[in-house]
Design a protein around this motif. Structure first.
Motif, short mmCIF file in Angstrom:
data_model
loop_
_atom_site.label_atom_id
_atom_site.label_comp_id
_atom_site.label_asym_id
_atom_site.label_seq_id
_atom_site.Cartn_x
_atom_site.Cartn_y
_atom_site.Cartn_z
N ARG A 81 0.84 -1.21 0.00
CA ARG A 81 0.00 0.00 0.00
C ARG A 81 0.87 1.25 0.00
O ARG A 81 1.86 1.34 0.71
CB ARG A 81 -0.89 0.04 1.24
CG ARG A 81 -2.00 -0.97 1.27
CD ARG A 81 -3.16 -0.65 0.31
NE ARG A 81 -3.77 0.64 0.52
CZ ARG A 81 -4.81 0.86 1.31
NH1 ARG A 81 -5.36 -0.13 1.99
NH2 ARG A 81 -5.30 2.08 1.43
N ALA A 82 0.47 2.22 -0.80
CA ALA A 82 1.12 3.52 -0.80
C ALA A 82 0.49 4.38 0.29
O ALA A 82 -0.73 4.38 0.45
CB ALA A 82 0.96 4.19 -2.16
N LEU A 83 1.33 5.08 1.04
CA LEU A 83 0.85 5.94 2.11
C LEU A 83 1.31 7.37 1.87
O LEU A 83 2.47 7.60 1.54
CB LEU A 83 1.41 5.47 3.47
CG LEU A 83 1.09 4.05 3.90
CD1 LEU A 83 1.84 3.72 5.19
CD2 LEU A 83 -0.39 3.87 4.09
N ALA A 84 0.42 8.31 2.04
CA ALA A 84 0.76 9.73 1.95
C ALA A 84 1.16 10.23 3.33
O ALA A 84 0.63 9.78 4.34
CB ALA A 84 -0.43 10.53 1.43
N GLN A 85 2.11 11.15 3.37
CA GLN A 85 2.55 11.70 4.65
C GLN A 85 1.37 12.32 5.38
O GLN A 85 0.58 13.07 4.81
CB GLN A 85 3.62 12.75 4.41
CG GLN A 85 4.28 13.24 5.69
CD GLN A 85 5.47 14.14 5.38
OE1 GLN A 85 5.39 15.02 4.54
NE2 GLN A 85 6.57 13.89 6.05
N GLY A 86 1.22 11.94 6.64
CA GLY A 86 0.14 12.47 7.47
C GLY A 86 -1.15 11.67 7.39
O GLY A 86 -2.03 11.85 8.22
N LYS A 87 -1.25 10.79 6.42
CA LYS A 87 -2.46 9.96 6.30
C LYS A 87 -2.32 8.69 7.12
O LYS A 87 -1.25 8.36 7.61
CB LYS A 87 -2.73 9.62 4.83
CG LYS A 87 -2.97 10.84 3.96
CD LYS A 87 -4.18 11.63 4.43
CE LYS A 87 -4.44 12.83 3.55
NZ LYS A 87 -5.49 13.67 4.05
N SER A 88 -3.37 7.93 7.24
CA SER A 88 -3.42 6.78 8.12
C SER A 88 -2.62 5.58 7.62
O SER A 88 -2.77 5.16 6.48
CB SER A 88 -4.87 6.35 8.33
OG SER A 88 -4.93 5.21 9.14
N ALA A 89 -1.80 5.03 8.52
CA ALA A 89 -1.09 3.78 8.26
C ALA A 89 -1.85 2.61 8.89
O ALA A 89 -1.44 1.47 8.79
CB ALA A 89 0.32 3.85 8.83
N GLY A 90 -2.94 2.93 9.58
CA GLY A 90 -3.75 1.93 10.26
C GLY A 90 -4.44 2.57 11.44
O GLY A 90 -4.44 3.79 11.61
N THR A 91 -5.04 1.73 12.28
CA THR A 91 -5.72 2.23 13.47
C THR A 91 -5.33 1.42 14.70
O THR A 91 -4.94 0.26 14.61
CB THR A 91 -7.26 2.17 13.32
OG1 THR A 91 -7.64 0.82 13.05
CG2 THR A 91 -7.74 3.08 12.21
#
Length: 147
Positions: free
Chosen positions: A57-67
């Protein structure tokens, strides 16, 4: 290891104090390891569920990596650097309490291959500066960690 207001903060990590996450690396393969700080696990309380974005999965800075879920809180794990998830810590999914017990070791959350470490790390602080910035944040917000 520094102690600030009862919170443990290793000096060899990169911190995003506003979001209470840390980064270790980059490693030789270019990846970084991400986890939540001792401050975050104290604020959250006993972690009971960890859900992480899948490898690839691609993740944007500041966005969720999970919960993460605890008895008193459900929240997102902010991504400190944009990039692709290369590995998740399956052990914390099976035993979420590890995040409380060892947030900087066995309780790490994800491994990411940053899109651009030089650019992405500009929001992070490390070493003595990182500890000082985190100290100022904890004191300004009256945050204490209890052992």
């Amino acid at each position: 290891m520094s102690e600030v207001n009862g919170c443990l903060l290793p000096g060899d990590l990169w911190y995003w104090p506003e979001k209470h996450v840390w980064v270790r690396g980059p490693e030789e393969d270019g990846t970084v390891v991400v986890g939540m700080t001792d401050v975050a696990q104290h604020l959250a309380g006993k972690i009971v569920v960890v859900n992480l974005k899948a490898p690839g999965r691609a993740l944007a800075q500041g966005k969720s990596a999970g919960t993460l879920e605890s008895g008193k809180w459900v929240g997102s794990i902010p991504t400190p650097v944009a990039g692709q998830v290369t590995e998740i810590n399956e052990a914390v999914k099976k035993n979420p309490a590890v995040v409380n017990q060892d947030p900087y070791g066995a309780g790490w959350l994800i491994r990411v291959r940053p899109d651009n470490w030089e650019e992405g790390s500009k929001i992070l602080v490390s070493g003595a500066e990182g500890i000082a910035v985190y100290r100022a944040k904890l004191e300004a917000e009256g945050i204490q960690c209890q052992s």
